[in-house]
Structures are given as C-alpha cells and as structure tokens.
Design an enzyme around this catalytic site. Structure first.
Site, short mmCIF file in Angstrom:
data_model
loop_
_atom_site.label_atom_id
_atom_site.label_comp_id
_atom_site.label_asym_id
_atom_site.label_seq_id
_atom_site.Cartn_x
_atom_site.Cartn_y
_atom_site.Cartn_z
N ASP A 262 0.94 -1.07 0.02
CA ASP A 262 0.13 -0.16 0.10
C ASP A 262 0.80 1.21 -0.12
O ASP A 262 1.49 1.69 1.00
CB ASP A 262 -0.85 0.07 1.28
CG ASP A 262 -1.80 1.00 1.04
OD1 ASP A 262 -2.19 1.81 0.14
OD2 ASP A 262 -2.86 0.98 2.25
N ASP A 326 -10.30 4.50 -1.64
CA ASP A 326 -11.02 3.42 -0.53
C ASP A 326 -12.59 3.82 -0.96
O ASP A 326 -12.91 4.97 -1.05
CB ASP A 326 -10.76 3.66 0.71
CG ASP A 326 -9.16 3.66 1.19
OD1 ASP A 326 -8.41 3.16 0.13
OD2 ASP A 326 -8.98 3.51 2.49
C1 GLA Z 1 -5.51 2.64 2.42
C2 GLA Z 1 -5.93 1.45 1.99
C3 GLA Z 1 -7.00 0.64 2.54
C4 GLA Z 1 -6.14 0.19 4.13
C5 GLA Z 1 -5.68 1.38 4.66
C6 GLA Z 1 -4.91 0.91 5.88
O1 GLA Z 1 -6.22 3.39 3.05
O2 GLA Z 1 -6.41 1.87 0.66
O3 GLA Z 1 -7.42 -0.52 1.94
O4 GLA Z 1 -5.15 -1.11 3.72
O5 GLA Z 1 -4.78 2.02 3.92
O6 GLA Z 1 -4.14 1.66 6.66
#
Ligand code: GLA
Length: 516
Positions: A262, A326
């Site tokens: 990520d 997200d």
């Molecule tokens: C980002 C990702 C999420 C999750 C968070 C964790 O926002 O897109 O899916 O993994 O980080 O902190």
C-alpha cells in the site's frame, strides 16, 4: 416461438412480484437464493495456478451436508488429498498442466468437477477470494481475531464457495510514537520497530506470526499480510522502505501467501517529477523480491489507480491493482461509479492480472471515515445484490471486509450464491463489457469459457424501471435458454430479446445458453 412468448409473459407476471419485493425499503432484507442442497456441490474454480516445487495448499470448496468423502483422479505426484477434509497439500510438481477430476460424495449424492492445475508460476488464475481485516477491525486487529475469523470462514460456509484468503491488513507492525491515526491511542502497539539486524517486529497483539499462519493453513485456508513501500503505512505503522528484501523474506518465512502493498507514505519518497517510472519503481522492487522467494505469494498492488497502474501492474508481477481510492461508503451508491470506472479498464483484466475496485463491505463493518466499530450497513438490500453482481461480472477480487462474528443470513446469501461466484471465477477472466442505456441504466455482458454469457441489467434510479435488451446488443444469436442466476431459476427459451422490471438500485443477472 410460441413457447418463448409464453415464457416472456410468465416472466413479466412473476417479475412484478419480485419488483415489489425489492421496493419494500432499505430496512427489509430479502433472500433471493435458495439454500444449498444436502447433496454435494463442488464450487472449485476450473483452473488453479501455482509455481513448481512450492508448498501447495488447496481446500476444495464444496457445499452439501458433511461428512463428505473427497477423492481426486490424476492428482500429480507430490500432492495428497485428505479424503475427509478435502484439503490438498504437498509439494507442487514440475512445470506443466495437470487435469484432475475432483469428486465429492455423501449419503445424499455425488458431484464431480474438472480442476486444472497449471504449474507455470502464474498465480491467481481466477480472481482472489477471501476476507480482509480492514473495514471491521482497523487498529483493533489481533491474532485472536484472525484465528476466530479463520474458524468462521469455515463455519459460515464461506470457504465452501472458495473464499480462501484470510488477510491481515494494516496495524500488525509497530506504530510510530504518538500515532495520531490510532483512534484508541493504543500504546500496546508502540515499541521498537525493527531488531538490530533490521528485521521487522510485530506489535504484541501478534506474538507469533508463524503459529498464526500455521493455524490458518491447518484449516486449508491461506494467509495474507500488508505493508507499504514507504517508511510508514497509512496508519503510521512501520513500512518496508529500505527493507524490501528482508521483509519479503520474512513474510515468506512467516508463511504468508498474499501481500497487499500500500503506497501510503511513499508520497514523501517519490521525486517531485512524479513520472510513471517513479510510480512503478517501488512496486517493481518488491515484485523482484517476491520473485526471488521460493513461495507462492499473491502480490496485490494498492496505490489507488495512479499513473494508469492497470497498464503496468502485471509487468511488475502484480496479480491485482486497486483502480480507485477507498470505497469509504460516504455515499452508498458510489459502488456504481467505482464499478463503471473499473470496468472502463476492463481490457487489462485477465487471468492472474486483475483490476481491483476494493473490498465487498456489507453486513457489519465500521465506516472508513470514523474507523469505528462494526455497525449494520445502511445499504439497501437491492444495492447490495447489485454490488456483488457488479464485482462478479467484472471478475474483480471478491474480498469480504466485514465482521464475521455478526454476519447474518442475508449477508451470507449475498456473498454465497455459487452461480454468481462461478461467473466471477470463470477461467476466461473477462471483465463484463458495459452498454450504457442512459445515465441511470446499463447492462454488463460477460462471455464465459463454456460458450454461454452472463448478462446483468442494472438500475441506478431510486425507482423501479423496465430494462430490455436485444440479442444484437449483447452479441448473442438465436434461441437462448435463460437462467435467473440470483434466484437459481430457469426462465425458459427466448429468441431475440429480454426485458425485466428492475427494482430501485437493483439488478437482474441472467445466464444465456445457446440452444443448438
Ligand atoms: C489504505 C488502503 C486501505 C487500507 C488502509 C490501511 O487506505 O487503501 O485499503 O489498507 O490503507 O491503513
């Protein structure tokens, strides 16, 4: 011909009943799919990819009353099947394609299905399915919850549909001091981020990663972990920056089978120029490290769709890449926009290389904005059916992110329709093509490996509408047998068109089989 007119009228009649059912309002949850039969139904995808001479683990997904006795013909040497659990373990054979027939038998009946093991090093030949800790547990996740969820994947029957990855998301490592991201200000997650030799530490909620993955594996399921190419994760926990090789090795030694990588604080590392090459670099680096390791680890890229990741994600070894930020769920019907955008990159979707529009979050989960405790979703029932249908029609990874301790019958019904899952897991790996009828109504068409096609009609309006389609629009030809996939009902034969009343924010998914 007469037959199809009659079938059409009959459908219009029954259809009105369904449409009314769908208009009861958001608090009414209705079950569309009949429960599984007592006799076995094998739900394995038709293909499975792995590398040669690697640890092999596969739990045969199969519904029906246990005890079920499993058998497999032509299973390659080195693999063995436990006839009571249906779990295949061992060491994968040398490169090649192995055609296996799986069989499941109980006192009510018997079922058999083809299962092709492709030992070519390419993983995730069908979209990954599983669970992620993120939307339910945030910075509250523990080893205990992971083990409990593993049990629940089996007990709820989700594993019998193919849900197999138990993925630990952010917050397992050591948090930055005075982490403002953590809502609980949980000091038990503070500590020394790495040992003297640079190896990464877990926080005290994860006392023994190896024992945790061994537990997951003992149930026939697989384990996922999370890190960032930046110095810190999105929740300000230790990331893999400058420790890529060491972390990749560590994740493999711990026994993980999936890595979500990520972007997060890599924003502070990327040069101001921000060329596509700058975006590719950290993912290529971790891709190379994973390649050097003698373990099958699915590589899931999470950088929210920057620099057209769908064009290069596969070249760095990625098995999937997020196409958007997200889901967040501030506006519930955002799933339609996310899906339409994701589908616009559909041509990049293929076996082992998947566009990822984020998790399936229904049932009980905590909103992304508050990262709160799980609450029942306010998403209307029909929108939930549409959500699952869209992800299936697009061949997206189906990773459920919600609280399994509170999962209800309705949510399980949405997640566990084997015919919907079969569309998602089709070996062609095609992302459904979108045909827009208006801003609010569209159709998705997905060709399937057996010469049939799935067609889904979607209505974004908050009122019901009638949607129709003609064969020339969806590329079909001649007489077709139609099956209502959600209700698992045959609808009869149709010659050149199909029409259905689609409830507010709802859908209709049909499978068309040509009649010779
Ligand atoms: C980002 C990702 C999420 C999750 C968070 C964790 O926002 O897109 O899916 O993994 O980080 O902190």
């Amino acid at each position: 011909m007469k037959n199809s007119v009659f079938a059409f009228l009959l459908i219009l009649f029954t259809n009105t009943v369904h449409a009314q059912q769908g208009n009861k309002g958001s608090s009414d949850y209705f079950i569309l799919t009949p429960g599984p039969a007592n006799s076995p139904r094998l739900n394995n995808a038709l293909v499975y990819g792995c590398g040669p001479a690697r640890d092999f683990l596969y739990r045969i997904p199969c519904q029906g009353k246990r005890p079920i006795k499993f058998s497999a013909s032509e299973l390659p040497a080195g693999l063995k099947l436990d006839e009571n659990t249906g779990i295949i373990t061992g060491l994968s054979p040398q490169k090649g394609t192995y055609d296996v027939i799986l069989k499941a038998k109980n006192k009510y009946g018997v079922s058999s299905k083809k299962f092709q093991i492709k030992v070519e090093g390419k993983l995730a030949l069908t979209p990954p399915m599983g669970w992620s800790s993120w939307y339910a547990y945030y910075d509250r996740i523990t080893d205990k919850i992971i083990r409990q969820t593993t049990d629940l994947m089996i007990e709820t029957g989700m594993a019998d549909l193919g849900y197999s990855y138990v993925n630990l998301d952010d917050c397992w490592a050591i948090s930055a001091p005075n982490n403002k991201m953590m809502l609980l200000g949980d000091t038990t997650r503070y500590g020394i981020a790495r040992k003297n030799d640079g190896s990464i530490n877990t926080n005290r909620h994860f006392p023994d990663m190896k024992s945790m993955t061994t537990y997951i594996h003992s149930k026939g399921l697989k384990a996922g972990i999370y890190s960032s190419p930046g110095p810190q994760t999105c929740m300000n926990f230790e990331g893999s920056y400058k420790h890529e090789a060491q972390d990749a090795k560590q994740f493999a030694e711990w026994g993980f089978d999936f890595l979500k990588y990520d972007w997060c604080s890599y924003w502070n590392i990327i040069p101001q120029t921000r060329t596509t090459a700058d975006f590719i670099k950290p993912y290529a680096q971790m891709g190379q490290e994973l390649n050097r390791i003698n373990r099958d680890i699915i590589y899931s890229l999470c950088q929210y769709g920057h620099a057209d990741v769908w064009k290069w994600g596969a070249s760095v070894g990625g098995n999937s890449w997020r196409t958007a930020g997200d889901l967040g769920f501030k506006e519930l019907d955002k799933v339609f926009d996310i899906a339409l955008r994701n589908a616009s990159f559909g041509k990049y979707n293929k076996p082992g290389e998947w566009n990822d529009p984020d998790y399936i979050s229904i049932g009980y989960f905590g909103g992304n904005l508050t990262r709160g405790y799980p609450e029942k979703t306010k998403m209307p029932a029909w929108l939930q059916y549409s959500y699952m249908s869209l992800w299936s029609m697009m061949a997206s990874p189906i990773i459920y992110s919600g609280d399994l301790t509170q999962i209800d019958e309705f949510t399980l019904n949405v997640l566990c329709n084997p015919e919907i899952i079969e569309i998602n897991q089709d070996p062609l790996g095609q992302c459904g093509k979108v045909i827009m009828h208006s801003d609010k109504q569209f159709i998705m068409v997905k060709e399937l490996s057996d010469g049939t096609r799935a067609v889904a009609l979607f209505n974004r309006e908050h009122t019901p509408v009638k949607i129709s389609t003609r064969w020339n629009e969806i590329g079909a030809d001649g007489k077709q047998k139609l099956r209502d996939v959600w209700r698992q009902k045959d609808l009869g034969a149709f010659t050149d068109a199909f029409e259905w009343d689609i409830p507010a924010q709802g859908c209709m998914v049909v499978k068309l089989t040509p009649i010779k």
